[in-house]
Design a protein around this motif. Structure first.
Motif, PDB file in Angstrom:
ATOM      1  N   ASP A 143       0.833  -1.195   0.000  1.00  0.00           N
ATOM      2  CA  ASP A 143       0.000   0.000   0.000  1.00  0.00           C
ATOM      3  C   ASP A 143       0.872   1.250   0.000  1.00  0.00           C
ATOM      4  N   GLY A 322      -5.194   0.042  -4.599  1.00  0.00           N
ATOM      5  CA  GLY A 322      -6.210   0.559  -3.687  1.00  0.00           C
ATOM      6  C   GLY A 322      -7.534   0.805  -4.378  1.00  0.00           C
ATOM      7  N   ARG A 323      -7.481   1.304  -5.619  1.00  0.00           N
ATOM      8  CA  ARG A 323      -8.723   1.532  -6.359  1.00  0.00           C
ATOM      9  C   ARG A 323      -9.408   0.197  -6.678  1.00  0.00           C
ATOM     10  N   TYR A 326     -11.018  -1.047  -3.586  1.00  0.00           N
ATOM     11  CA  TYR A 326     -12.229  -0.267  -3.309  1.00  0.00           C
ATOM     12  C   TYR A 326     -13.378  -0.708  -4.220  1.00  0.00           C
ATOM     13  N   ASP A 329     -14.646  -4.055  -3.007  1.00  0.00           N
ATOM     14  CA  ASP A 329     -15.473  -3.921  -1.808  1.00  0.00           C
ATOM     15  C   ASP A 329     -16.846  -3.349  -2.144  1.00  0.00           C
ATOM     16  N   GLU A 330     -16.869  -2.312  -2.992  1.00  0.00           N
ATOM     17  CA  GLU A 330     -18.141  -1.713  -3.356  1.00  0.00           C
ATOM     18  C   GLU A 330     -19.005  -2.681  -4.146  1.00  0.00           C
ATOM     19  N   ARG A 333     -20.367  -5.212  -1.740  1.00  0.00           N
ATOM     20  CA  ARG A 333     -21.349  -4.602  -0.842  1.00  0.00           C
ATOM     21  C   ARG A 333     -22.676  -4.374  -1.546  1.00  0.00           C
ATOM     22  N   ARG A 360     -11.498 -10.243  -2.046  1.00  0.00           N
ATOM     23  CA  ARG A 360     -12.595  -9.697  -1.270  1.00  0.00           C
ATOM     24  C   ARG A 360     -13.943  -9.947  -1.916  1.00  0.00           C
TER      25      ARG A 360
END
Length: 690
Positions: A143, A322-323, A326, A329-330, A333, A360
């Motif tokens: 990271d 990181g993108r 993200y 995860d989105e 979710r 993830r």
């Protein structure tokens, strides 16, 4: 390679050439000469006065040239004194460039020769080893913070006494084209405390650079810097190459970066290095040395360039990673329910665990869909794989299942249409699914299975039962008939739906895992006694605790349903013929039910709303109309007819004779809705009661 001829004059035969002296006296003379020559000895591995938390464990990846007297330094030969304890407790790169603290200048007081020779070769070897070790340390970061810290720890104090790292705010991602002014934010500083200060002090993270021995003006270094278009700092960043502070381009650029009135060490003791990623400048790094330390050399600009390049590329990759994390995860979710509904007569709890932090997203999903008649559909499924593709397919299948549930199709029909949808998505789109419909009034549950592990029913007395449901074929096989079974769902029982990641791993087969799950549920129920079921949320956590270290091979979806049911005394049900007198009869029946339940305060509101909804149903129905009242935490009224068209709320004009019934329902009811069935529709509304 071009070969140059050597004249024959003066050439001696190989056998006639004088041999190198082998007696000890010659070796001692060479050793004495090496000690007396300035810069001939190799630089120590680390500085004696290293302080601060820039230190870590010793690195054994690289070695340094031998500094023993009488030996010819070899840049590729390990140092015999490596790991001997000098500067121990450090994991900075082993290669030490010229100018490191504790070098030859401190011991002899004489500068190193700038020309060629063994000393220059040794310095070049030190630089190569330092750059290699430093870039490897930077590359170990995943990271953004790890990469920036790797740059700081690799350079302080080996290469510089302090470093400031500025990064673009916000950092662009991939092909993004940032708009607006270029803003640099001080991301991290690191420094070597001066010897006189004594005690160690941790690095500052995102704060201003602490004072060096002679630089108190850097204490308040600005954290934000706006790069003026066409300014000196913009020109240096555009040039990409590192520059010394005394260079004309840097004289105006550094005050713009650090803030007006702040100075840096004089001479070649400050390097400004732009950080350029794959497509654009993303920041800058400032390397500083104390005035009592030798200045940077021209070759150190190449070292700074290498460090800046590797750091910038690593930061670019970290931002992209990181993108992606993200987005994953989105995606996960949004694919799963954000909150579970609260249907009448059943309580729900759920859990989802990804296969690992690096994966993830997955193909497991669960859902709870309210159905007409206070029923609820419970769904759990598993798409093959745990990737972005699996998650995308899972989202399509989940949306299809929700649409089919809204049509109130039988469970086996829902699985049949899901199978057709999976075949349309591709020939290799395989998934398992279990679809169950719970009726709280009848206390029954209907289940259809498509290759999924069977559910487990935990009874109120503590007995855990693996339900016998037809296994079926997975979704996507095609040409397979699915079968549904109807089972009792007693009040107080808990139904557990799960994916195979909970019961199957490399260390156990699926049936062994199911048996362990059944035993775990029974043991948990014993803790609360035979008359009280275990709390639903705690039960889900306890089930997940059965997973061992080697049991996380797949993602896990878990859905638990506690059946409360609706008692027959809390249900009133009538069939009404579609005739003109039906609305009046419906009002009388509703009023009598409220009197029986002791809810007379709702009589006026219920009579008005029942009259409006039943009147609309009788106007278009050709078969008997159904009226049902349910008393739970709310009073629910359901009116069914054989007309598939759903009513629509609209604003009636002053001259319209009708169109105000749903307006009244919308104003007076707590909630209301309409659901299309295979045989017509159901219009329902709810009223609060004490």
């Amino acid at each position: 390679m071009t070969e140059h001829s050597i004249p024959d004059e003066g050439r001696q035969p190989r056998a006639a050439r004088p041999a190198a002296p082998a007696e000890p006296r010659g070796a001692q003379a060479r050793a004495r000469k090496a000690r007396d020559t300035p810069g001939a000895a190799a630089f120590p591995a680390q500085a004696q006065a290293r302080t601060g938390d820039c230190t870590a464990s010793p690195s054994d990846e690289h070695s340094q040239p031998s500094g023993l007297p009488g030996q010819q330094p070899d840049p590729h030969r390990p140092r015999p004194d490596q790991g001997s304890g000098q500067g121990g407790g450090h994991d900075e790169p082993d290669g030490v460039p010229p100018g490191a603290p504790g070098g030859e200048e401190r011991r002899t007081g004489q500068p190193r020769p700038a020309g060629s020779g063994p000393a220059a070769m040794r310095r070049d070897g030190d630089r190569l080893r330092f750059v290699g070790a430093a870039t490897r340390r930077i590359a170990r970061g995943i990271d953004l913070d790890e990469i920036v810290m790797g740059l700081c720890r690799a350079t302080v104090p080996t290469f510089s006494d302090a470093i400031l790292v500025y990064l673009r705010d916000p950092l662009p991602v991939g092909e993004e084209r940032p708009s607006g002014a270029l803003i640099l934010r001080l991301r991290r500083t690191d420094r070597l405390r001066s010897i006189e200060e004594g005690a160690e002090e941790p690095d500052t993270d995102g704060a201003a650079l602490p004072a060096l021995q002679v630089q108190s003006d850097l204490v308040t270094t600005a954290e934000l810097c706006e790069v003026r278009p066409g300014g000196a700092l913009a020109e240096v960043l555009r040039g990409v190459r590192p520059v010394f502070a005394d260079a004309p381009a840097a004289r105006a650029a550094l005050p713009e970066l650090l803030g007006e009135g702040r100075t840096v060490p004089s001479g070649q003791r400050t390097i400004l290095a732009p950080l350029r990623g794959r497509r654009r400048v993303i920041g800058a790094a400032v390397f500083l040395r104390r005035p009592d330390r030798p200045a940077f050399e021209n070759d150190d600009l190449l070292v700074a360039a290498q460090l800046a390049t590797h750091s910038a590329l690593g930061i670019d990759k970290a931002v992209l990673y990181g993108r992606e994390a993200y987005i994953a995860d989105e995606l996960q979710r949004t694919m799963l329910p954000e909150t579970l509904p609260r249907p009448t007569g059943v309580r729900l709890a759920s859990r989802y665990l990804p296969a690992a932090e690096t994966a993830r997203v997955g193909g497991d999903w669960y859902d709870a869909i309210p159905l007409p008649g206070s029923r609820v559909a419970l769904v759990v499924g598993d798409v093959m794989g745990h990737s972005m593709t699996s998650a995308a397919i899972m989202g399509q299948l989940r949306t299809t299942a929700q649409t089919l549930a809204g049509l109130d199709l039988p469970p086996q029909e829902v699985l049949h249409h899901l199978d057709e949808q999976a075949q349309r998505l591709g020939s290799d789109r395989m998934a398992t699914c279990l679809y169950a419909v719970y009726d709280p009034v009848a206390h029954r549950i209907t289940i259809a299975n498509a290759g999924h592990p069977p559910p487990v029913l935990l009874h109120l007395g503590g007995r855990a039962e693996v339900l016998r449901v037809p296994p079926g074929a997975p979704i996507g096989v095609g040409g397979v008939d699915f079968e549904a079974v109807e089972l009792d769902a007693p009040a107080g029982a808990t139904l557990l739906l799960y994916t195979d990641g909970l019961v199957e791993s490399r260390l156990r087969d699926v049936w062994t895992g199911i048996e362990q799950l059944r035993e775990r549920l029974a043991a948990t129920a014993q803790l609360t006694g035979p008359d009280h079921p275990p709390p639903l949320e705690a039960l889900c956590d306890d089930v997940l605790d059965m997973l061992g270290p080697g049991d996380r091979d797949d993602d896990i979806a878990l859905l638990a349903a506690r059946f409360d049911g609706i008692a027959p005394s809390d249900v009133a049900y009538w069939f009404l013929e579609p005739e003109d007198a039906t609305p009046a009869r419906a009002r009388r029946l509703a009023r009598s039910a409220l009197e029986r339940w002791g809810l007379e305060e709702l009589t006026d509101s219920l009579e008005l709303l029942v009259s409006e909804v039943v009147t609309n149903a009788v106007r278009y129905a050709s078969r008997p109309v159904t009226l049902r009242l349910l008393r739970t935490d709310v009073l629910r009224c359901e009116v069914g007819d054989d007309v598939p068209q759903l009513p629509r709320l609209r604003q009636a004009r002053a001259t319209d004779e009708g169109g105000r019934g749903l307006y009244l329902v919308n104003r007076l009811a707590r909630r209301w809705g309409a659901t299309r069935l295979s045989t017509g529709k159901v219009v329902w509304f709810e009223l609060n009661h004490g």
